[in-house]
Design a protein around this motif. Sequence first.
Motif, PDB file in Angstrom:
ATOM      1  N   LYS A  83       0.857  -1.185   0.000  1.00  0.00           N
ATOM      2  CA  LYS A  83       0.000   0.000   0.000  1.00  0.00           C
ATOM      3  C   LYS A  83       0.894   1.235   0.000  1.00  0.00           C
ATOM      4  O   LYS A  83       2.030   1.195   0.478  1.00  0.00           O
ATOM      5  N   ILE A  84       0.364   2.332  -0.546  1.00  0.00           N
ATOM      6  CA  ILE A  84       1.140   3.572  -0.643  1.00  0.00           C
ATOM      7  C   ILE A  84       0.459   4.671   0.161  1.00  0.00           C
ATOM      8  O   ILE A  84      -0.757   4.868   0.061  1.00  0.00           O
ATOM      9  N   PHE A  85       1.261   5.390   0.965  1.00  0.00           N
ATOM     10  CA  PHE A  85       0.763   6.478   1.798  1.00  0.00           C
ATOM     11  C   PHE A  85       1.601   7.727   1.558  1.00  0.00           C
ATOM     12  O   PHE A  85       2.805   7.640   1.303  1.00  0.00           O
ATOM     13  N   ALA A  86       0.958   8.880   1.640  1.00  0.00           N
ATOM     14  CA  ALA A  86       1.663  10.158   1.503  1.00  0.00           C
ATOM     15  C   ALA A  86       2.158  10.600   2.869  1.00  0.00           C
ATOM     16  O   ALA A  86       1.420  10.527   3.860  1.00  0.00           O
ATOM     17  N   ALA A 104       9.795   1.056   1.017  1.00  0.00           N
ATOM     18  CA  ALA A 104      10.341   1.880  -0.071  1.00  0.00           C
ATOM     19  C   ALA A 104       9.702   3.259  -0.028  1.00  0.00           C
ATOM     20  O   ALA A 104       8.651   3.461   0.602  1.00  0.00           O
ATOM     21  N   LYS A 105      10.344   4.197  -0.692  1.00  0.00           N
ATOM     22  CA  LYS A 105       9.774   5.532  -0.829  1.00  0.00           C
ATOM     23  C   LYS A 105       9.999   6.021  -2.252  1.00  0.00           C
ATOM     24  O   LYS A 105      10.944   5.620  -2.920  1.00  0.00           O
ATOM     25  N   LEU A 106       9.093   6.892  -2.716  1.00  0.00           N
ATOM     26  CA  LEU A 106       9.201   7.452  -4.059  1.00  0.00           C
ATOM     27  C   LEU A 106       8.719   8.886  -4.040  1.00  0.00           C
ATOM     28  O   LEU A 106       8.021   9.307  -3.111  1.00  0.00           O
ATOM     29  N   PRO A 107       9.101   9.680  -5.048  1.00  0.00           N
ATOM     30  CA  PRO A 107       8.733  11.101  -5.067  1.00  0.00           C
ATOM     31  C   PRO A 107       7.218  11.292  -5.071  1.00  0.00           C
ATOM     32  O   PRO A 107       6.472  10.497  -5.649  1.00  0.00           O
ATOM     33  N   LYS A 108       6.776  12.387  -4.439  1.00  0.00           N
ATOM     34  CA  LYS A 108       5.353  12.666  -4.357  1.00  0.00           C
ATOM     35  C   LYS A 108       4.764  13.042  -5.711  1.00  0.00           C
ATOM     36  O   LYS A 108       3.545  13.124  -5.869  1.00  0.00           O
ATOM     37  N   ALA A 109       5.637  13.270  -6.695  1.00  0.00           N
ATOM     38  CA  ALA A 109       5.161  13.627  -8.037  1.00  0.00           C
ATOM     39  C   ALA A 109       4.276  12.535  -8.633  1.00  0.00           C
ATOM     40  O   ALA A 109       3.477  12.798  -9.529  1.00  0.00           O
TER      41      ALA A 109
END
Length: 212
Positions: A28-31, A46-51
């Motif tokens: 799942k992905i959270f901001a 993991a983390k990725l750019p908010k773009a």
Amino acid sequence: MDKEMVELFGIDATPVGDRRYPAGTEAKIFASDGNLLVKVEGEVVAKLPKAYEDQIRAEKEKKIVLGSRIGDIIRISVKVPYSRAYAFDMADAPLSDSDRLRLRKHGLDFDHMSDIDLTKCNAADIRKMDLSSFGSGLYSIGQLLSGDADTAFIIDLLKAQMRQQWVLVRQNEQIIRLLREIAYNSANEQPNDSDPRIDMTKDDVGTERAWR
């Protein structure tokens, strides 16, 4: 929801922690704090750019799946029902950092290249093609020195053909830009009263008409 889920697009994310989950694990992905966090059972992996947030949020029926982890990169796959993926325009997919680096390496990152940049890349590739052509002239000598000369010659030709295609793609981009500029200037051009093409004149019977 369709039973068959397929990848709509993938993202190269930055791994967090040393734990490795098998490829195919659902996440799942959270901001959070300017980043998007990828979690498995509450653990940040993991983390990725908010773009990427808008693109991911736009997909209502989606599944986030972990892909392979290689070094400092882990692949995050956004999967959707087959029918949605079939209708998806790949031009809408965000470019990952690695994708953009590959485009930039080959002089194809048009969003961040000026016309001068395109011309310089074309000149560089043309020089490389010329060197490959010069090298093929020494092909007969290479045959005497190496048993792999046939393979090397074919590889050089394929590289030259690939660079030729890149040159054509960049030239097409320059043409498209020029046509857009011409269209914009034409749309914003103010009529000139002294232009004979739009002067109202009278013919022999005194009827007004426009000459164009």
